[in-house]
Design an enzyme around this catalytic site. Structure first.
Site, short mmCIF file in Angstrom:
data_model
loop_
_atom_site.label_atom_id
_atom_site.label_comp_id
_atom_site.label_asym_id
_atom_site.label_seq_id
_atom_site.Cartn_x
_atom_site.Cartn_y
_atom_site.Cartn_z
N GLN A 339 0.84 -1.20 0.00
CA GLN A 339 0.00 0.00 0.00
C GLN A 339 0.87 1.25 0.00
O GLN A 339 1.96 1.27 0.54
CB GLN A 339 -0.93 0.01 1.23
N ARG A 340 0.35 2.29 -0.59
CA ARG A 340 1.14 3.52 -0.75
C ARG A 340 1.69 4.04 0.58
O ARG A 340 2.82 4.51 0.67
CB ARG A 340 0.28 4.60 -1.42
#
Length: 450
Positions: A339-340
């Site tokens: 995830q970012r």
């Protein structure tokens, strides 16, 4: 609080005074229940008992044993010899007193020393002095300034094929203030944390006030230090409860454990693991870093590598570790969330990586630029310089999946000159191409070692 040079040079004495002052209050507390122990109660919890298994006729060393209740409980359970080690002379004196009171002096020994000086008290270079089990329990690693040196000591105590059993409070707890209402420290080691403590976790009204010096060691640093010192992971598990009522504002669960009020089932409180000392040399193991964007299929791929069921997959929020046997090597594969918000933390896992596996969702063409950017930045990292790269072009079973050759062009892989690389089309779902990727890793590493 910022640590002064005096505090850093004197941390062992500062913490020794802290633990010396705690002993009488802990011995008298209901938490430790010394009177029950003297009547035959076992101080070990079911968690530790299950992890340890049958300890009949085993030699065990218990590191940071406090005043020895668990050490003595191990002896009661049939261990041939148990040695407890602690920095507090007052705790060791109480442990010896309890050993006499329970008729366990023949099977126990207690050593008072800084754990880093253990080699001065035991002849660990002699095989007959090595141990079947090294044991550490609850509230140990946060007192250690050098986690790598500690891991070396753990390994040096063990016989080949011996095991290290650790049950510990989760290092995420070291981030919080004393009331567990706000985050105060980094999860990652930023140096010593100096604080003033009133009372003690077993008796918060105890009229004592002490300075303490502690360190935050994130889970990956702890595990990696042990792996680098010749141990391999057999079990690792996080749990959302504590067997002890030792936190402010704790609440009791229906099964008799404890959680922090307001954080119930939200954060891990405990950690358990078993690591075994290798009969072979650590060079037979490889550290594999598994990265890629979220939804690329990394966790599914990891489960396939470990021959596990893939019918239920949840996104990785932190990291997963699996040990995988490949031709000539044991691969310790670290799957880090994609995830970012997690990607900035990838760099905390770069150290000592032997092979980088980068996973791409071949069907998600809209994110090709994003995945190209992330991979390009990884290849610029100094700690990953020269590390062999395997790109898994995943989800080839989908009709809209880009071919591996097209992804090669899109990522400009042909321009890579500073490391061996390979792109392998695969499907984690059907397992096609996965074996070929592992074979490339084994061949490449073998070639590099020659």
């Amino acid at each position: 609080m910022t640590a002064s040079n005096h505090v850093l040079s004197d941390f062992a004495n500062i913490n020794r005074r802290l633990w010396n002052d705690k002993v009488d209050y802990h011995v008298a507390s209901t938490m430790y229940d010394v009177s029950g122990f003297l009547q035959g109660n076992d101080s070990l919890n079911s968690i530790e008992i299950d992890l340890l298994g049958n300890i009949q006729e085993k030699r065990i060393i218990h590191l940071q044993c406090h005043f020895g209740l668990d050490t003595l409980s191990l002896a009661r359970r049939g261990a041939k010899q148990v040695i407890g080690v602690d920095i507090s002379e007052k705790a060791i004196a109480k442990a010896q007193e309890l050993a006499t009171a329970t008729n366990l002096t023949a099977s126990t020994q207690f050593i008072c020393c800084n754990i880093y000086d253990l080699h001065q008290h035991l002849s660990l270079h002699e095989s007959e002095n090595l141990f079947d089990i090294v044991f550490a329990s609850y509230g140990t690693i946060n007192w250690l300034p050098d986690i790598n040196q500690w891991a070396h000591i753990v390994s040096s105590c063990l016989k080949p094929n011996g095991i290290f059993v650790m049950v510990e409070f989760h290092p995420i707890l070291d981030m919080f203030d004393e009331d567990y209402t706000r985050i105060e420290n980094s999860y990652f080691n930023q140096g010593p944390i100096v604080s003033e403590r009133e009372g003690t976790y077993a008796d918060r009204t105890a009229p004592i006030r002490n300075q303490s010096v502690e360190w935050c060691h994130n889970l990956s640093d702890v595990i990696q230090a042990l792996i680098q010192n010749g141990l391999r992971i057999e079990t690792i598990k996080e749990f959302d409860y504590s067997p002890y009522d030792c936190f402010p504002n704790s609440v009791k669960t229906t099964d008799g454990f404890y959680q922090i009020k307001g954080l119930e089932k939200k954060i891990p409180l405990g950690l358990l693991d078993i690591l075994r000392k290798l009969r072979s040399t650590p060079q037979d193991e490889l550290r594999i870093l598994l990265l890629g964007l979220d939804n690329a299929g990394k966790t599914t791929l990891l489960k396939v590598l470990a021959s596990e069921d893939i019918s239920h997959i949840t996104p990785t929020q932190g990291f997963n570790i699996k040990s995988v046997q490949s031709t000539g090597f044991k691969l310790n594969v670290w799957d880090i969330g994609g995830q970012r918000k997690i990607r900035p933390y990838w760099r905390n896992y770069f150290e000592n990586t032997d092979v980088l596996i980068y996973v791409i969702d071949s069907s998600d063409r809209k994110r090709f630029d994003e995945t190209n950017q992330e991979l390009s930045e990884l290849l610029e990292e100094e700690k990953l310089h020269g590390v062999p790269l395997l790109v898994f072009a995943n989800k080839q079973d989908l009709l809209n999946a880009a071919k591996a050759s097209d992804i090669t062009d899109g990522l400009s892989l042909h321009q890579i000159r500073d490391r061996p690389w390979q792109i392998q089309g695969c499907s984690a779902y059907t397992k096609e191409g996965v074996k070929e990727g592992l074979e490339w890793i084994s061949k490449t590493v073998t070639k590099n070692k020659k």
